[in-house]
Design a protein around this motif. Structure first.
Motif, PDB file in Angstrom:
ATOM      1  N   LYS A 108      -2.159   8.065  -4.849  1.00 44.39           N
ATOM      2  CA  LYS A 108      -0.827   8.582  -4.526  1.00 44.39           C
ATOM      3  C   LYS A 108      -0.591   8.518  -3.021  1.00 44.39           C
ATOM      4  O   LYS A 108       0.482   8.105  -2.563  1.00 44.39           O
ATOM      5  CB  LYS A 108      -0.707  10.025  -5.024  1.00 44.39           C
ATOM      6  CG  LYS A 108       0.629  10.681  -4.704  1.00 44.39           C
ATOM      7  CD  LYS A 108       0.642  12.130  -5.205  1.00 44.39           C
ATOM      8  CE  LYS A 108       1.937  12.830  -4.827  1.00 44.39           C
ATOM      9  NZ  LYS A 108       1.940  14.249  -5.262  1.00 44.39           N
ATOM     10  N   THR A 109      -1.587   8.911  -2.239  1.00 46.03           N
ATOM     11  CA  THR A 109      -1.454   8.872  -0.783  1.00 46.03           C
ATOM     12  C   THR A 109      -1.311   7.450  -0.288  1.00 46.03           C
ATOM     13  O   THR A 109      -0.470   7.148   0.567  1.00 46.03           O
ATOM     14  CB  THR A 109      -2.672   9.539  -0.122  1.00 46.03           C
ATOM     15  OG1 THR A 109      -2.764  10.898  -0.560  1.00 46.03           O
ATOM     16  CG2 THR A 109      -2.554   9.517   1.395  1.00 46.03           C
ATOM     17  N   ALA A 110      -2.132   6.540  -0.828  1.00 42.55           N
ATOM     18  CA  ALA A 110      -2.088   5.139  -0.398  1.00 42.55           C
ATOM     19  C   ALA A 110      -0.728   4.516  -0.681  1.00 42.55           C
ATOM     20  O   ALA A 110      -0.200   3.754   0.135  1.00 42.55           O
ATOM     21  CB  ALA A 110      -3.182   4.352  -1.104  1.00 42.55           C
ATOM     22  N   GLU A 111      -0.151   4.846  -1.815  1.00 43.50           N
ATOM     23  CA  GLU A 111       1.137   4.259  -2.173  1.00 43.50           C
ATOM     24  C   GLU A 111       2.272   4.845  -1.341  1.00 43.50           C
ATOM     25  O   GLU A 111       3.253   4.148  -1.040  1.00 43.50           O
ATOM     26  CB  GLU A 111       1.391   4.476  -3.671  1.00 43.50           C
ATOM     27  CG  GLU A 111       0.449   3.641  -4.553  1.00 43.50           C
ATOM     28  CD  GLU A 111       0.591   3.973  -6.024  1.00 43.50           C
ATOM     29  OE1 GLU A 111       1.236   4.997  -6.355  1.00 43.50           O
ATOM     30  OE2 GLU A 111       0.047   3.213  -6.852  1.00 43.50           O
ATOM     31  N   LYS A 112       2.157   6.117  -0.943  1.00 45.50           N
ATOM     32  CA  LYS A 112       3.206   6.748  -0.145  1.00 45.50           C
ATOM     33  C   LYS A 112       3.093   6.385   1.329  1.00 45.50           C
ATOM     34  O   LYS A 112       4.088   6.198   2.013  1.00 45.50           O
ATOM     35  CB  LYS A 112       3.134   8.278  -0.290  1.00 45.50           C
ATOM     36  CG  LYS A 112       3.636   8.799  -1.615  1.00 45.50           C
ATOM     37  CD  LYS A 112       3.441  10.291  -1.733  1.00 45.50           C
ATOM     38  CE  LYS A 112       4.232  11.046  -0.684  1.00 45.50           C
ATOM     39  NZ  LYS A 112       4.106  12.518  -0.837  1.00 45.50           N
ATOM     40  N   GLU A 113       1.852   6.268   1.814  1.00 46.00           N
ATOM     41  CA  GLU A 113       1.624   6.007   3.235  1.00 46.00           C
ATOM     42  C   GLU A 113       1.127   4.577   3.401  1.00 46.00           C
ATOM     43  O   GLU A 113      -0.048   4.333   3.639  1.00 46.00           O
ATOM     44  CB  GLU A 113       0.599   7.015   3.805  1.00 46.00           C
ATOM     45  CG  GLU A 113       0.892   8.464   3.483  1.00 46.00           C
ATOM     46  CD  GLU A 113       2.215   8.943   4.057  1.00 46.00           C
ATOM     47  OE1 GLU A 113       2.772   8.260   4.937  1.00 46.00           O
ATOM     48  OE2 GLU A 113       2.696   9.998   3.627  1.00 46.00           O
ATOM     49  N   SER A 114       2.017   3.630   3.243  1.00 43.48           N
ATOM     50  CA  SER A 114       1.633   2.213   3.233  1.00 43.48           C
ATOM     51  C   SER A 114       1.464   1.623   4.618  1.00 43.48           C
ATOM     52  O   SER A 114       1.055   0.474   4.765  1.00 43.48           O
ATOM     53  CB  SER A 114       2.676   1.398   2.461  1.00 43.48           C
ATOM     54  OG  SER A 114       3.966   1.570   3.021  1.00 43.48           O
ATOM     55  N   ASN A 115       1.773   2.407   5.663  1.00 42.29           N
ATOM     56  CA  ASN A 115       1.598   1.942   7.035  1.00 42.29           C
ATOM     57  C   ASN A 115       0.671   2.898   7.779  1.00 42.29           C
ATOM     58  O   ASN A 115       0.378   3.985   7.315  1.00 42.29           O
ATOM     59  CB  ASN A 115       2.945   1.858   7.768  1.00 42.29           C
ATOM     60  CG  ASN A 115       3.889   0.871   7.103  1.00 42.29           C
ATOM     61  OD1 ASN A 115       3.538  -0.274   6.876  1.00 42.29           O
ATOM     62  ND2 ASN A 115       5.090   1.336   6.786  1.00 42.29           N
ATOM     63  N   GLY A 116       0.222   2.477   8.954  1.00 43.18           N
ATOM     64  CA  GLY A 116      -0.580   3.360   9.782  1.00 43.18           C
ATOM     65  C   GLY A 116      -2.051   3.015   9.776  1.00 43.18           C
ATOM     66  O   GLY A 116      -2.477   1.964   9.307  1.00 43.18           O
ATOM     67  N   SER A 117      -2.860   3.955  10.274  1.00 39.08           N
ATOM     68  CA  SER A 117      -4.282   3.698  10.486  1.00 39.08           C
ATOM     69  C   SER A 117      -5.058   3.468   9.201  1.00 39.08           C
ATOM     70  O   SER A 117      -6.128   2.872   9.220  1.00 39.08           O
ATOM     71  CB  SER A 117      -4.909   4.888  11.243  1.00 39.08           C
ATOM     72  OG  SER A 117      -4.329   5.025  12.510  1.00 39.08           O
ATOM     73  N   PHE A 118      -4.530   3.957   8.071  1.00 42.39           N
ATOM     74  CA  PHE A 118      -5.242   3.818   6.805  1.00 42.39           C
ATOM     75  C   PHE A 118      -4.537   2.861   5.847  1.00 42.39           C
ATOM     76  O   PHE A 118      -4.781   2.886   4.643  1.00 42.39           O
ATOM     77  CB  PHE A 118      -5.393   5.191   6.138  1.00 42.39           C
ATOM     78  CG  PHE A 118      -6.216   6.152   6.934  1.00 42.39           C
ATOM     79  CD1 PHE A 118      -7.599   6.160   6.834  1.00 42.39           C
ATOM     80  CD2 PHE A 118      -5.619   7.047   7.807  1.00 42.39           C
ATOM     81  CE1 PHE A 118      -8.363   7.047   7.573  1.00 42.39           C
ATOM     82  CE2 PHE A 118      -6.365   7.936   8.557  1.00 42.39           C
ATOM     83  CZ  PHE A 118      -7.746   7.936   8.435  1.00 42.39           C
ATOM     84  N   ALA A 119      -3.665   2.034   6.388  1.00 44.13           N
ATOM     85  CA  ALA A 119      -2.870   1.141   5.531  1.00 44.13           C
ATOM     86  C   ALA A 119      -3.745   0.208   4.710  1.00 44.13           C
ATOM     87  O   ALA A 119      -3.366  -0.223   3.624  1.00 44.13           O
ATOM     88  CB  ALA A 119      -1.890   0.329   6.390  1.00 44.13           C
ATOM     89  N   GLY A 120      -4.940  -0.117   5.224  1.00 45.06           N
ATOM     90  CA  GLY A 120      -5.822  -1.024   4.500  1.00 45.06           C
ATOM     91  C   GLY A 120      -6.296  -0.478   3.166  1.00 45.06           C
ATOM     92  O   GLY A 120      -6.729  -1.238   2.296  1.00 45.06           O
ATOM     93  N   LEU A 121      -6.209   0.846   2.985  1.00 44.85           N
ATOM     94  CA  LEU A 121      -6.621   1.440   1.714  1.00 44.85           C
ATOM     95  C   LEU A 121      -5.567   1.259   0.630  1.00 44.85           C
ATOM     96  O   LEU A 121      -5.850   1.473  -0.545  1.00 44.85           O
ATOM     97  CB  LEU A 121      -6.902   2.936   1.899  1.00 44.85           C
ATOM     98  CG  LEU A 121      -8.076   3.305   2.813  1.00 44.85           C
ATOM     99  CD1 LEU A 121      -8.250   4.800   2.851  1.00 44.85           C
ATOM    100  CD2 LEU A 121      -9.353   2.633   2.364  1.00 44.85           C
TER     101      LEU A 121
END
Length: 435
Positions: free
Chosen positions: A193-206
């Motif tokens: 859920k987090t990966a799909e909502k936060e598709s940019n930024g430092s953790f975008a690769g996840l």
């Protein structure tokens, strides 16, 4: 209908107020504010643009209101912002009174409905405001499902006056919670859920479907006690995670991925399992059973123990060479032997054959049964283990697991540890034999 709400703070500034500046956009689209402004709020509203903001909430103190409110409203009016979209919310500057500080928190959360989006400007967050509003943002995300779209800071003191996007620092908690739930409860849903909502930024690769699918596949196999599949799924998932670690551009992302590797590495056998009912297979299953207990999944742990005892019979009968859990045909045959062997352990004096075929399978397992009790354990130990397993599994099935209920299994951890001691002793003695 969800709304996009812009929240900012209006300070006092210097003796002559704020110094005018032309601010650069946080987006890499080449669009900057068109002319100087004393207020970063105006630059942000202009760059959104205003038509994309449904509501503007400006938090002010009595002093900042008297000094700067009129000028800010005039600047926003110049952009064409309708007055009804703007709400000035006065808060106390007295940080010594905690009850007044709580009102900041309450005031912010009252502005949002479920599913709204927040654009937050922290440029002039004074004194304790950043701490209180950071907590409020976390509350809004969890309780009202508010989407944090941007956290912006107007860096007036830096050449070019860039507006900086700070959202990553506010979403770190989501990523750590997602990974935390994964490693603590084997639940990958919040991470996805987090990966799909936060598709940019430092953790975008996840936010990679292949990676997330493999992690969910692994946790699903784990929670569903897929004993024959767990090693291959764990290996596939961890191999993919290692691949993404090498490709990752950030240390934080690599650290998060390493947390997953560290947790599920025990489910991978070295060398890889060959699909046979081998000693390595038995050892791996014991590591899996221990992990169930770490997650407080005791019903799954005791279910897996019963399955393990059946697999032990197949191992002792043929040393695992003939029967393979990677072959559908051979797996079916092996599981029939395993079921009969478990039946023999559960009914040492009154074996209950379900068919003539079971009688024949029992005859093939008599030597394995004899070997188990002559060399590796006692009938009393296995009987105690199976009796406890039955009580505990029945307790979960009927909701008797609470210690306050009559007949409820108690001291689950102690009973589990006693059972594991028996199984580990069997494996240790088999290992000594194979020396």
């Amino acid at each position: 209908m969800s709304r996009r709400i812009f929240v900012s703070f209006l300070g006092i500034g210097g003796k002559d107020g704020y110094t005018p500046a032309i601010y650069k956009s946080w987006r890499k689209d080449g669009c900057d504010s068109k002319k100087e402004t004393r207020f970063v709020q105006k630059a942000i509203v202009e760059l959104y643009p205003k038509t994309d903001l449904d509501k503007i909430v400006i938090f002010v103190t009595k002093e900042s209101r008297e000094k700067n409110e009129k000028a800010l409203l005039e600047d926003l009016k110049e952009l064409g912002v309708e007055p009804e979209k703007i709400e000035m919310e006065e808060i106390s500057a007295d940080v010594s009174n905690l009850s007044l500080t709580w009102k900041w928190f309450e005031s912010l959360q009252s502005k949002f409905n479920n599913g709204d989006s927040l654009v937050l400007d922290v440029t002039h967050g004074f004194r304790m405001v950043p701490v209180v509003f950071s907590a409020a943002v976390a509350y809004l995300k969890r309780v009202k499902n508010v989407h944090l779209e941007s956290v912006l800071y107007g860096a007036f003191e830096i050449s070019g006056h860039p507006i900086v996007e700070l959202k990553d620092f506010y979403t770190i908690s989501d990523w750590t919670e997602g990974v935390g739930r994964l490693v603590d409860t084997a639940d990958a849903s919040f991470l996805r859920k987090t990966a799909e909502k936060e598709s940019n930024g430092s953790f975008a690769g996840l936010n990679n479907k292949e990676l997330l699918d493999s992690i969910e596949d692994l946790t699903s196999a784990f929670r569903n006690v897929e004993l024959q599949n767990i090693e291959s799924k764990a290996r596939n998932s961890l191999d993919l995670i290692e691949k993404f670690k090498k490709q990752s551009g950030g240390d934080l992302e690599r650290q998060v991925l390493q947390m997953i590797v560290d947790k599920f590495q025990p489910l991978v056998s070295e060398p890889p399992l060959d699909g046979s009912y081998s000693l390595d297979y038995l050892k791996l299953q014991l590591r899996l059973i221990k992990m169930f207990a770490e997650y407080n999944l005791y019903m799954q742990a005791f279910t897996a123990m019963n399955e393990w005892l059946g697999s032990l019979g197949v191992f002792l009968m043929k040393r695992g060479n003939k029967y393979r859990f990677t072959s559908r045909e051979r797996e079916t045959s092996a599981r029939r032997y395993a079921a009969v062997f478990l039946n023999m352990l559960q009914h040492p004096d009154d074996f209950k054959a379900k068919s003539e075929d079971d009688v024949n399978l029992k005859a093939s397992l008599d030597e394995a049964y004899k070997t188990l009790f002559e060399k590796y354990t006692t009938l009393a130990e296995i009987k105690e283990l199976l009796d406890q397993s039955k009580k505990i599994r029945n307790g979960f099935n009927h909701g008797w697991t609470g210690v306050h209920r009559k007949g409820a299994p108690k001291d689950l951890k102690e009973k589990f540890n006693n059972a594991m001691t028996i199984l580990e002793k069997i494996v240790e003695k088999i290992g000594d034999d194979n020396g």
